[in-house]
Enzyme design. Structure first.
Site, PDB file in Angstrom:
ATOM      1  CB  SER A  22      -0.902   0.025   1.234  1.00 14.59           C
ATOM      2  OG  SER A  22      -1.838  -1.015   1.168  1.00 14.59           O
ATOM      3  NE  ARG A  26      -2.543   4.603   0.205  1.00 14.16           N
ATOM      4  CZ  ARG A  26      -3.128   3.445  -0.136  1.00 14.16           C
ATOM      5  NH1 ARG A  26      -2.402   2.457  -0.650  1.00 14.16           N
ATOM      6  NH2 ARG A  26      -4.418   3.267   0.025  1.00 14.16           N
ATOM      7  N   GLY A  93      -5.992  -3.618  -7.787  1.00 14.17           N
ATOM      8  CA  GLY A  93      -7.115  -2.743  -7.439  1.00 14.17           C
ATOM      9  C   GLY A  93      -6.625  -1.385  -6.938  1.00 14.17           C
ATOM     10  CG  ASP A 317      -5.421  -7.059   2.176  1.00 16.78           C
ATOM     11  OD1 ASP A 317      -6.558  -7.242   1.702  1.00 16.78           O
ATOM     12  OD2 ASP A 317      -4.740  -6.050   1.923  1.00 16.78           O
ATOM     13  CE  LYS A 344     -10.489  -6.882   0.095  1.00 19.05           C
ATOM     14  NZ  LYS A 344     -10.150  -5.463  -0.033  1.00 19.05           N
ATOM     15  NE  ARG A 348      -7.591 -12.699  -1.223  1.00 22.13           N
ATOM     16  CZ  ARG A 348      -6.911 -11.567  -1.145  1.00 22.13           C
ATOM     17  NH1 ARG A 348      -7.106 -10.733  -0.151  1.00 22.13           N
ATOM     18  NH2 ARG A 348      -5.997 -11.272  -2.061  1.00 22.13           N
ATOM     19  NE  ARG A 391      -2.781  -9.543   0.548  1.00 22.03           N
ATOM     20  CZ  ARG A 391      -1.516  -9.139   0.613  1.00 22.03           C
ATOM     21  NH1 ARG A 391      -0.568  -9.966   1.049  1.00 22.03           N
ATOM     22  NH2 ARG A 391      -1.163  -7.922   0.250  1.00 22.03           N
TER      23      ARG A 391
HETATM   24  C1  S3P Z   1      -5.657  -1.396  -0.073  1.00 22.76           C
HETATM   25  C2  S3P Z   1      -6.908  -1.357   0.506  1.00 22.76           C
HETATM   26  C3  S3P Z   1      -7.721  -2.565   0.766  1.00 22.76           C
HETATM   27  C4  S3P Z   1      -6.849  -3.820   0.718  1.00 22.76           C
HETATM   28  C5  S3P Z   1      -5.961  -3.839  -0.478  1.00 22.76           C
HETATM   29  C6  S3P Z   1      -5.002  -2.650  -0.442  1.00 22.76           C
HETATM   30  C7  S3P Z   1      -4.948  -0.123  -0.308  1.00 22.76           C
HETATM   31  O1  S3P Z   1      -8.720  -2.674  -0.236  1.00 22.76           O
HETATM   32  O2  S3P Z   1      -7.668  -4.971   0.749  1.00 22.76           O
HETATM   33  O3  S3P Z   1      -5.207  -5.019  -0.544  1.00 22.76           O
HETATM   34  O4  S3P Z   1      -3.730  -0.139  -0.558  1.00 22.76           O
HETATM   35  O5  S3P Z   1      -5.600   0.933  -0.248  1.00 22.76           O
HETATM   36  P1  S3P Z   1     -10.121  -1.873  -0.148  1.00 22.76           P
HETATM   37  O6  S3P Z   1      -9.858  -0.426  -0.320  1.00 22.76           O
HETATM   38  O7  S3P Z   1     -10.950  -2.431  -1.264  1.00 22.76           O
HETATM   39  O8  S3P Z   1     -10.697  -2.196   1.192  1.00 22.76           O
END
Ligand code: S3P
Length: 426
Positions: A22, A26, A93, A317, A344, A348, A391
């Protein structure tokens, strides 16, 4: 195909884990919005974050890799360039949803696509608030799936007041990024807090944010001021596999170094401790507003627990890894409010029930949004499918290693977040 043999001994020693996924995403996105070079240390060079790198390059940033470091230079907050081709978010995502927020205000057209899994995942949750801000975003069908095209807005984006219907850091981050370009401030209300890395890093880059109770407000900006360096702490979601394995294997004593311990991410440690695990955080430090520590784990007997509600986004996660721990616990574990697991990288909940029961029969059942684990059943050798979900692959690998062994049909998906996972395991 990958065969994992049962481990007949505990884990001992010290492990370094890859950078947080994450925070890595960013760090590239925000560094690409500054004007001065940023050196990103311990960047996760997994496939997901490399999708973000490719997209930001296509949007005009200069990005180079130098050993373990990533060097990023942007053209300023208002200096993104029109990409010459479709942007491919791959399996990620986070790449897609954050960049939808960033591209929605731009005066050029962007089209996104992704892999088989990402093309099925819900995007209306991002399109809805961005459209309220005046963005023009079009998805493939009534579910607004990928491919998605963003047209230049006809009017400037406006700030909105948005109450989040699902706890999602990706959706929140998309709104915050779009909010930087809006005419008026934007407020996001989160009744169930999600991971806060975007707002923390935006503040490090000089963006003006206000955080009152559960309302987070971002103000429009002319520019961002990039720091010279960003250190990405180790990913607690990757540490999770070793934390669980060391807990359930007898005679383990492991230290995992430099693990990010941001409170919005440490639900796994809280639940495992409640189950009876012996986990301590040593040598706590902070860098760029993010806390990290060395995590010391010793084998322990576990008991089943019941939980749900606000803790869920803090461990979302890690539920597959936690389900492995629960299979070795005495008694039943009930995990509520986890319907998000169905959307996801794979479904899952279905994957856990279908694949994990092959290793520990009669152990896992699910409802629409909860998971019940009947711990302590007999474990057998099994042939399992990873469903191209990183995962699931890593959780199945540690499950097999702690049980009677397992084969995985396709293990290459671990590249998404932990490219050298199997080397570390052996
Ligand atoms: C993430 C947010 C989560 C997480 C994903 C990473 C992120 O998803 O499950 O692996 O980096 O912002 P959601 O925003 O769909 O909850």
């Amino acid at each position: 195909m990958k065969k994992i043999l049962p481990l007949n001994h505990g884990l001992r020693g010290t492990i370094k884990i890859p950078g947080d996924k994450s925070i890595s995403h960013r760090s590239v996105i925000l560094s690409s919005l500054g004007t001065t070079p940023v050196e990103i240390e311990n960047f996760l060079a997994g496939a997901d974050c490399l999708s973000t790198v490719a997209c930001m390059k296509a949007l005009g940033a200069t990005i180079e890799r130098d050993d373990e470091k990533l060097l990023v230079t942007g053209n300023g907050l208002h200096g993104l360039r029109e990409p010459e081709n479709v942007l491919d978010a791959g399996n990620s995502g986070t790449t897609l949803r954050l960049l939808m927020g960033l591209c929605a205000p731009q005066k050029f057209l962007t089209t996104f696509t992704g892999d088989d899994s990402l093309r099925k995942r819900p995007m209306a949750r991002v399109i809805k608030p961005l459209t309220q801000m005046n963005a023009r975003i079009f998805g493939r069908n009534e579910n607004k799936n990928l491919p998605i095209t963003i047209l230049p807005p006809e009017k400037n984006l406006r700030g909105i007041f948005y109450k989040m219907p699902v706890a999602s850091a990706q959706v929140k981050s998309a709104i915050l990024l779009a909010g930087l370009f809006a005419e008026t401030p934007t407020t996001v209300i989160e009744n169930v807090p999600s991971r806060n890395h975007t707002e923390k890093m935006l503040a490090e880059f000089g963006a003006r944010l206000e955080n009152r109770a559960n309302a987070l407000r971002i103000f429009p900006a002319e520019n961002l001021t990039a720091p010279e360096k960003i250190f990405v702490p180790g990913d607690i979601s990757s540490a999770a596999y070793w934390i669980v394995l060391a807990t359930i294997l007898k005679d383990s004593d492991v230290t995992i170094e430099n693990v990010g311990i941001n409170k919005t991410r440490t639900g796994l440690i809280d639940v495992l401790q409640q189950m009876g695990a012996s986990i301590e955080l040593l040598n706590e430090r902070t860098s760029g507003g993010e806390k990290f520590a060395d995590v010391h784990v010793v084998s322990s007997g576990l008991y089943g627990v019941e939980f749900g509600g606000k803790i869920i986004p803090r461990l979302i996660d890690e539920i597959p890894a936690l389900a492995v721990a629960a299979a070795f616990a005495l008694g039943t574990t009930i995990i509520r409010d986890v319907g998000e697991l169905r959307v996801k990288e794979s479904d899952r909940l279905a994957a856990i029930v279908e694949e994990f029961n092959k290793i520990s029969p009669d152990t896992f059942t699910a409802t629409e949004d909860s998971l019940i684990i009947n711990g302590g059943q007999e474990k057998i050798f099994a042939e399992c499918k990873t469903r191209a979900d990183h995962r699931m692959a890593m959780s199945l690998a540690i499950f097999g290693a702690a049980a009677q062994g397992v084969t995985l049909d396709d293990e290459t998906c671990v590249d998404i977040s932990y490219p050298n996972f199997f080397e570390e395991l052996s």
